[in-house]
Motif scaffolding. Sequence first.
Motif, PDB file in Angstrom:
ATOM      1  N   PHE A   1       6.478   1.890  -8.656  1.00 37.22           N
ATOM      2  CA  PHE A   1       6.999   3.032  -7.851  1.00 37.22           C
ATOM      3  C   PHE A   1       6.576   4.363  -8.831  1.00 37.22           C
ATOM      4  O   PHE A   1       7.081   4.934  -9.695  1.00 37.22           O
TER       5      PHE A   1
ATOM      6  N   LEU B   1      14.052  10.587 -12.544  1.00 39.65           N
ATOM      7  CA  LEU B   1      13.353   8.875 -12.356  1.00 39.65           C
ATOM      8  C   LEU B   1      12.141   9.092 -13.152  1.00 39.65           C
ATOM      9  O   LEU B   1      11.104   9.761 -12.773  1.00 39.65           O
TER      10      LEU B   1
ATOM     11  N   ARG C   1       8.246  -2.722 -12.101  1.00 39.33           N
ATOM     12  CA  ARG C   1       9.741  -2.997 -11.989  1.00 39.33           C
ATOM     13  C   ARG C   1      10.235  -3.952 -11.090  1.00 39.33           C
ATOM     14  O   ARG C   1       9.474  -4.744 -10.293  1.00 39.33           O
TER      15      ARG C   1
ATOM     16  N   SER D   1       6.000   0.606  -3.098  1.00 38.88           N
ATOM     17  CA  SER D   1       7.206   1.062  -2.700  1.00 38.88           C
ATOM     18  C   SER D   1       8.149   0.220  -1.826  1.00 38.88           C
ATOM     19  O   SER D   1       7.055  -0.741  -1.026  1.00 38.88           O
ATOM     20  N   ILE D   2       9.060   0.424  -1.415  1.00 38.53           N
ATOM     21  CA  ILE D   2       9.730  -0.443  -0.237  1.00 38.53           C
ATOM     22  C   ILE D   2       9.191  -0.086   1.106  1.00 38.53           C
ATOM     23  O   ILE D   2       8.900  -0.871   2.050  1.00 38.53           O
ATOM     24  N   GLN D   3       8.870   1.356   1.183  1.00 33.43           N
ATOM     25  CA  GLN D   3       8.442   1.847   2.505  1.00 33.43           C
ATOM     26  C   GLN D   3       7.110   1.123   2.675  1.00 33.43           C
ATOM     27  O   GLN D   3       6.845   0.707   3.895  1.00 33.43           O
TER      28      GLN D   3
ATOM     29  N   ASN E   1      17.448  -0.221  -1.453  1.00 35.38           N
ATOM     30  CA  ASN E   1      16.973  -0.306  -2.607  1.00 35.38           C
ATOM     31  C   ASN E   1      18.270  -0.549  -3.708  1.00 35.38           C
ATOM     32  O   ASN E   1      19.138   0.159  -3.781  1.00 35.38           O
TER      33      ASN E   1
ATOM     34  N   GLN F   1      15.625   2.889   3.705  1.00 35.61           N
ATOM     35  CA  GLN F   1      14.368   3.315   4.561  1.00 35.61           C
ATOM     36  C   GLN F   1      14.736   2.785   6.017  1.00 35.61           C
ATOM     37  O   GLN F   1      15.246   1.876   6.128  1.00 35.61           O
TER      38      GLN F   1
HETATM   39  O1  LIG Z   1      10.444   1.763  -3.001  1.00 33.69           O
HETATM   40  C1  LIG Z   1      11.134   3.162  -3.395  1.00 33.69           C
HETATM   41  N1  LIG Z   1      10.935   4.112  -2.425  1.00 33.69           N
HETATM   42  C2  LIG Z   1      11.366   5.299  -2.703  1.00 33.69           C
HETATM   43  O2  LIG Z   1      11.519   6.244  -1.824  1.00 33.69           O
HETATM   44  C3  LIG Z   1      12.083   5.455  -4.102  1.00 33.69           C
HETATM   45  N2  LIG Z   1      13.014   6.589  -4.451  1.00 33.69           N
HETATM   46  C4  LIG Z   1      13.398   6.343  -5.654  1.00 33.69           C
HETATM   47  O3  LIG Z   1      14.203   6.773  -6.199  1.00 33.69           O
HETATM   48  N3  LIG Z   1      12.972   4.988  -5.793  1.00 33.69           N
HETATM   49  C5  LIG Z   1      12.387   4.429  -4.722  1.00 33.69           C
HETATM   50  N4  LIG Z   1      11.875   3.152  -4.789  1.00 33.69           N
END
Ligand SMILES: O=c1[nH]c(=O)c2[nH]c(=O)[nH]c2[nH]1
Length: 322
Positions: free
Chosen positions: A181, A192, A198, A241-243, A269, A297
């Motif tokens: 990420f 962050l 990760r 990312s999870i998105q 998350n 999400q």
């Molecule tokens: O996969 C993620 N998407 C996010 O939008 C996000 N925001 C965050 O703080 N960690 C993550 N992880």
Amino acid sequence: MDEREMMTYGKGNVFAYRTFMEPVVASRQIPESSFKERDNTVFGIDVTVEVGGKEFLSSFTEGDNSKVVATDSMKNFIQRHLATFPGTTAEQFVHYVAHAFLEHYAHIETVKMTADLLPFEATVTTENDEPKISDLVYKKSRNEKLKASIHMERREGAIASVQQMSELTDLQLIKVKDNSFVGFIRDEYTTLPEDGNRPLFIYLNIGWTYEPGGEEEDGFVAHEQVKDIASTVFHETASPSIQSLIYHIGLRMLQRFPSLKDVRFESQNRTWDTVVEQVPDSEGKVYTEPRLPYGFQRFQVTRADLENERQSANIGVEESHR
Ligand SMILES: O=c1[nH]c(=O)c2[nH]c(=O)[nH]c2[nH]1
């Protein structure tokens, strides 16, 4: 015409179990899943029914129960219909019972029905000193939930299906490395750090709807196949990312099952916090539960997304490798 938006009543937690039903058979084999059939020796469901119609107004405003189907009777209706149910899936069951409600009670205008399937999994026994799968003892699963829901209405005398959805909820998956990420906005509120590798622990609710008639016969998508697609795509994708991850899970589902119209995701998350960065002589670390709050999400993947990807050739390339 009554203007209010809410006027329904119903029954929740209607539990019903039927033994020795016919199995649910996969409509097709896909590379992501070895699922062939769901043993229905114990078919268990937890049903919620909610009915509506203008005839119910006087029960709220005048205490007139003459049009009220007691919710206790709704429970009996659902449970007894399980005995006559000719199908094998929760999707077929909610359709069967919601339709029967509208047929039996002419003043009911809308029925929303959801069934949570209570999965009973195989256990092991012994035969001739060898382990084998028992056909008598099953273990009630405490993991992810399998759901089917339907919304039916009376329309110009006919009974119509307005909305239908299948869902797999509370799927919890951890990928221990190879997730990143980075590249997000860095400003005065950012604490962050970027993370190029990760662990990623996600909670997933996945919902899917069919093209009209798609859930029948050769189009049926088993929840087990959806679960296996989710873990396969997670395994294969070095996710940024999870998105992005849920988008690709959705694309794969639409690619494998032309009977599907769209796929909806709610992800969370739940990645663990690191306690010990370096375990001696190991790539392992020690983690603990994450602190609240959690991120989430919500995203819907449609056939148009798959079409766009095909046109930009991403999917075509993927397919040629399989
Ligand atoms: O996969 C993620 N998407 C996010 O939008 C996000 N925001 C965050 O703080 N960690 C993550 N992880």
